[in-house]
Design a protein around this motif. Structure first.
Motif, PDB file in Angstrom:
ATOM      1  N   THR A  26       0.760  -1.260  -0.051  1.00 42.77           N
ATOM      2  CA  THR A  26       0.155   0.006  -0.060  1.00 42.77           C
ATOM      3  C   THR A  26       0.829   1.387  -0.135  1.00 42.77           C
ATOM      4  N   HIS A  27       0.312   2.462  -0.211  1.00 43.74           N
ATOM      5  CA  HIS A  27       1.019   3.753  -0.303  1.00 43.74           C
ATOM      6  C   HIS A  27      -0.195   4.860  -0.046  1.00 43.74           C
ATOM      7  N   ASP A  28       0.157   5.740   1.045  1.00 47.00           N
ATOM      8  CA  ASP A  28      -0.563   6.846   1.239  1.00 47.00           C
ATOM      9  C   ASP A  28      -1.999   6.440   1.689  1.00 47.00           C
ATOM     10  N   ARG A  29      -2.923   7.094   0.797  1.00 45.96           N
ATOM     11  CA  ARG A  29      -4.490   6.706   1.279  1.00 45.96           C
ATOM     12  C   ARG A  29      -4.840   5.429   1.363  1.00 45.96           C
ATOM     13  N   GLY A  30      -4.030   4.556   0.231  1.00 43.17           N
ATOM     14  CA  GLY A  30      -4.220   3.253   0.154  1.00 43.17           C
ATOM     15  C   GLY A  30      -3.940   2.428   1.777  1.00 43.17           C
ATOM     16  N   THR A  31      -2.821   3.051   2.165  1.00 45.75           N
ATOM     17  CA  THR A  31      -2.300   2.435   3.496  1.00 45.75           C
ATOM     18  C   THR A  31      -3.500   2.705   4.454  1.00 45.75           C
ATOM     19  N   VAL A  32      -4.237   3.701   4.370  1.00 45.33           N
ATOM     20  CA  VAL A  32      -5.265   4.008   5.697  1.00 45.33           C
ATOM     21  C   VAL A  32      -6.239   2.713   5.432  1.00 45.33           C
ATOM     22  N   GLN A  33      -6.642   2.351   4.430  1.00 48.59           N
ATOM     23  CA  GLN A  33      -7.507   1.390   4.055  1.00 48.59           C
ATOM     24  C   GLN A  33      -6.858   0.008   4.360  1.00 48.59           C
ATOM     25  N   GLY A  34      -5.528  -0.201   3.971  1.00 46.97           N
ATOM     26  CA  GLY A  34      -4.741  -1.434   4.469  1.00 46.97           C
ATOM     27  C   GLY A  34      -4.823  -1.614   5.910  1.00 46.97           C
ATOM     28  N   ASP A  35      -4.589  -0.605   6.485  1.00 48.94           N
ATOM     29  CA  ASP A  35      -4.548  -0.816   7.994  1.00 48.94           C
ATOM     30  C   ASP A  35      -5.806  -1.378   8.618  1.00 48.94           C
ATOM     31  N   TYR A  36      -6.996  -1.122   7.961  1.00 48.24           N
ATOM     32  CA  TYR A  36      -7.993  -1.753   8.565  1.00 48.24           C
ATOM     33  C   TYR A  36      -8.315  -3.260   8.146  1.00 48.24           C
ATOM     34  N   ILE A  37      -7.848  -3.562   6.707  1.00 49.26           N
ATOM     35  CA  ILE A  37      -7.884  -4.935   6.472  1.00 49.26           C
ATOM     36  C   ILE A  37      -6.984  -5.508   6.978  1.00 49.26           C
ATOM     37  N   VAL A  38      -5.829  -5.306   7.446  1.00 48.27           N
ATOM     38  CA  VAL A  38      -4.706  -6.180   8.231  1.00 48.27           C
ATOM     39  C   VAL A  38      -5.268  -6.483   9.468  1.00 48.27           C
ATOM     40  N   ALA A  39      -5.900  -5.476  10.125  1.00 54.54           N
ATOM     41  CA  ALA A  39      -6.604  -5.400  11.385  1.00 54.54           C
ATOM     42  C   ALA A  39      -7.700  -6.371  11.513  1.00 54.54           C
ATOM     43  N   ASP A  40      -8.551  -6.063  10.640  1.00 52.70           N
ATOM     44  CA  ASP A  40      -9.859  -6.950  10.960  1.00 52.70           C
ATOM     45  C   ASP A  40      -9.749  -8.351  10.080  1.00 52.70           C
ATOM     46  N   HIS A  41      -8.981  -8.549   9.177  1.00 48.41           N
ATOM     47  CA  HIS A  41      -8.934  -9.862   8.623  1.00 48.41           C
ATOM     48  C   HIS A  41      -7.141 -10.338   8.525  1.00 48.41           C
ATOM     49  N   PRO A  42      -7.010 -10.936   9.905  1.00 44.29           N
ATOM     50  CA  PRO A  42      -5.459 -11.086  10.069  1.00 44.29           C
ATOM     51  C   PRO A  42      -5.375 -12.649   9.297  1.00 44.29           C
ATOM     52  N   ASP A  43      -6.206 -13.375   9.219  1.00 39.99           N
ATOM     53  CA  ASP A  43      -6.127 -14.579   8.239  1.00 39.99           C
ATOM     54  C   ASP A  43      -5.931 -14.547   6.868  1.00 39.99           C
ATOM     55  N   SER A  44      -6.307 -13.437   6.355  1.00 43.68           N
ATOM     56  CA  SER A  44      -6.283 -13.246   4.790  1.00 43.68           C
ATOM     57  C   SER A  44      -4.794 -12.394   4.505  1.00 43.68           C
ATOM     58  N   VAL A  45      -4.240 -11.868   5.203  1.00 46.44           N
ATOM     59  CA  VAL A  45      -3.085 -11.219   4.910  1.00 46.44           C
ATOM     60  C   VAL A  45      -1.934 -11.918   5.261  1.00 46.44           C
ATOM     61  N   THR A  46      -1.073 -12.266   4.333  1.00 40.33           N
ATOM     62  CA  THR A  46       0.237 -13.089   4.416  1.00 40.33           C
ATOM     63  C   THR A  46       1.468 -12.004   5.106  1.00 40.33           C
ATOM     64  N   ARG A  47       1.475 -11.003   4.323  1.00 46.54           N
ATOM     65  CA  ARG A  47       2.523 -10.054   4.917  1.00 46.54           C
ATOM     66  C   ARG A  47       1.732  -8.657   4.484  1.00 46.54           C
ATOM     67  N   TYR A  48       2.325  -7.510   5.113  1.00 40.23           N
ATOM     68  CA  TYR A  48       1.735  -6.351   5.004  1.00 40.23           C
ATOM     69  C   TYR A  48       3.119  -5.459   4.525  1.00 40.23           C
ATOM     70  N   LEU A  49       3.030  -4.659   3.563  1.00 39.97           N
ATOM     71  CA  LEU A  49       4.150  -3.836   3.123  1.00 39.97           C
ATOM     72  C   LEU A  49       3.271  -2.613   2.915  1.00 39.97           C
ATOM     73  N   ARG A  50       3.559  -1.751   3.860  1.00 37.67           N
ATOM     74  CA  ARG A  50       3.037  -0.547   4.152  1.00 37.67           C
ATOM     75  C   ARG A  50       3.594   0.712   4.190  1.00 37.67           C
ATOM     76  N   GLY A  51       3.288   1.620   3.028  1.00 40.24           N
ATOM     77  CA  GLY A  51       3.948   2.649   2.352  1.00 40.24           C
ATOM     78  C   GLY A  51       3.343   3.950   2.857  1.00 40.24           C
ATOM     79  N   GLU A  52       4.469   4.829   3.319  1.00 34.53           N
ATOM     80  CA  GLU A  52       4.101   6.455   3.153  1.00 34.53           C
ATOM     81  C   GLU A  52       2.854   6.808   3.846  1.00 34.53           C
ATOM     82  N   GLN A  53       2.726   6.617   4.955  1.00 32.21           N
ATOM     83  CA  GLN A  53       1.469   7.057   5.798  1.00 32.21           C
ATOM     84  C   GLN A  53       1.937   7.118   7.340  1.00 32.21           C
ATOM     85  N   HIS A  54       1.294   7.898   7.906  1.00 32.89           N
ATOM     86  CA  HIS A  54       1.322   8.148   9.490  1.00 32.89           C
ATOM     87  C   HIS A  54       1.215   6.859  10.245  1.00 32.89           C
TER      88      HIS A  54
END
Length: 338
Positions: A157-185
């Protein structure tokens, strides 16, 4: 009954404070560069199954409807790579679309199945009224990924996509193998480096997004690094932000949440919910994301399997400023080398 948060903003490092003092882009330069792209015309919309070749690799456009907003939400995504490869899902930021990741997708295509989505409100995805809270949009995006059959995937993810990625990784931990998180607070935040929240919130009234060319040039002049993005890529970025409805849809995000609310959500719930390996990618010279804020990321994400921080050469748009270095970081993390 709700109570005001006692969390305090992190003071800016001296280096970042000096940048903030001269933060906004030069208006005359924006005018000149906007004029230099006056020849760019909107790109015709794609159809299901359309293909194009980028970096020597064939990309296929897809459209799918998935549950959302009490009916369905239409999504546009682009795919390349091995059909039987490990899946990597890419989410873009503002003012971008799936195209932001085309270099990385093409490079990984020989070994992975690469899918890049236009976020709701962007590109050729849904732009109608509905839920534009990042948490709500992330839930709809996850439903789309399930609709196309993705049970397990890596998320980049990058920037505003990372904001949504943060929720997906938290809410669906069994679905995300690795989280490569870019350019967001992440854990630290200071509103002095995030004036765009208020600026973009008022876009429907100020008209700052009405001219897609001028807006793209404005954002890139504000937070790009010293490495120039090729002219033909800037032209395509402008075209992807010129699809009908974007300038009305995107501001809905900024009227549905704030940077402060996002930060509080991370601090209060999201960060401790991440379980998979996490790679934090930040532009070494990012103006809006001081690199000093990420040095102790392991401490901020206590329950992740492992946490790695990688600074990419360039400013905010390092996916296009430093495509080879970005791809190298992603590949090494996917292979467990960093």
């Amino acid at each position: 009954m709700g109570q005001p948060s006692t969390l305090e903003y992190t003071p800016l490092p001296e280096r970042a404070q000096k940048i903030v003092e001269k933060f906004m882009p030069d208006e005359e330069k924006i005018k000149r560069e906007t004029a230099s792209f006056a020849h760019v015309k909107p790109r015709p919309g794609d159809k299901e199954g359309d293909t194009e070749e980028l970096d020597g690799q064939v990309f296929t456009h897809h459209f799918v409807s998935a549950p959302g907003d009490h009916e369905v939400v239409q999504w546009h995504y682009v795919e390349t790579g091995r059909a039987d490869g490990e899946v990597v899902v890419f989410l873009h930021g503002i003012p971008d679309a799936w195209y932001q990741w085309h270099h990385q997708m093409a490079s990984l295509a020989a070994t992975h199945r690469c899918i890049a989505v236009d976020l709701k409100g962007y590109g050729q995805s849904e732009k109608g009224a509905g839920d534009y809270r990042h948490e709500g949009a992330a839930g709809q995006l996850y439903s789309m990924l399930q609709t196309i059959g993705l049970q397990k995937f890596n998320l980049v993810t990058h920037d505003r996509g990372t904001v949504q990625g943060d929720y997906i990784v938290a809410d669906h931990p069994d679905s995300v193998t690795r989280y490569l998180r870019g350019e967001q607070h992440l854990y630290h935040f200071n509103p002095l480096v995030a004036p765009q929240g208020d600026i973009f919130r008022d876009a429907p009234w100020t008209g700052i997004m009405e001219n897609p060319t001028e807006f793209v040039v404005w954002v890139h002049n504000w937070v790009s690094g010293k490495k120039p993005i090729p002219t033909h890529e800037m032209e395509r970025i402008i075209q992807e932000f010129s699809h009908p409805g974007i300038t009305r849809a995107v501001p809905r995000y900024f009227n549905s949440s704030t940077f402060r609310q996002e930060w509080l959500q991370r601090r209060n719930r999201l960060l401790e919910a991440w379980r998979c390996p996490v790679l934090i990618m930040q532009g070494y010279d990012s103006k809006s994301q001081p690199r000093e804020f990420y040095e102790k990321a392991r401490d901020y994400i206590p329950n992740a399997e492992r946490v790695t921080v990688q600074y990419i050469p360039g400013g905010h748009f390092w996916t296009l400023e430093s495509p080879a270095e970005t791809t190298d970081a992603i590949r090494k993390f996917l292979q467990g080398e960093i």
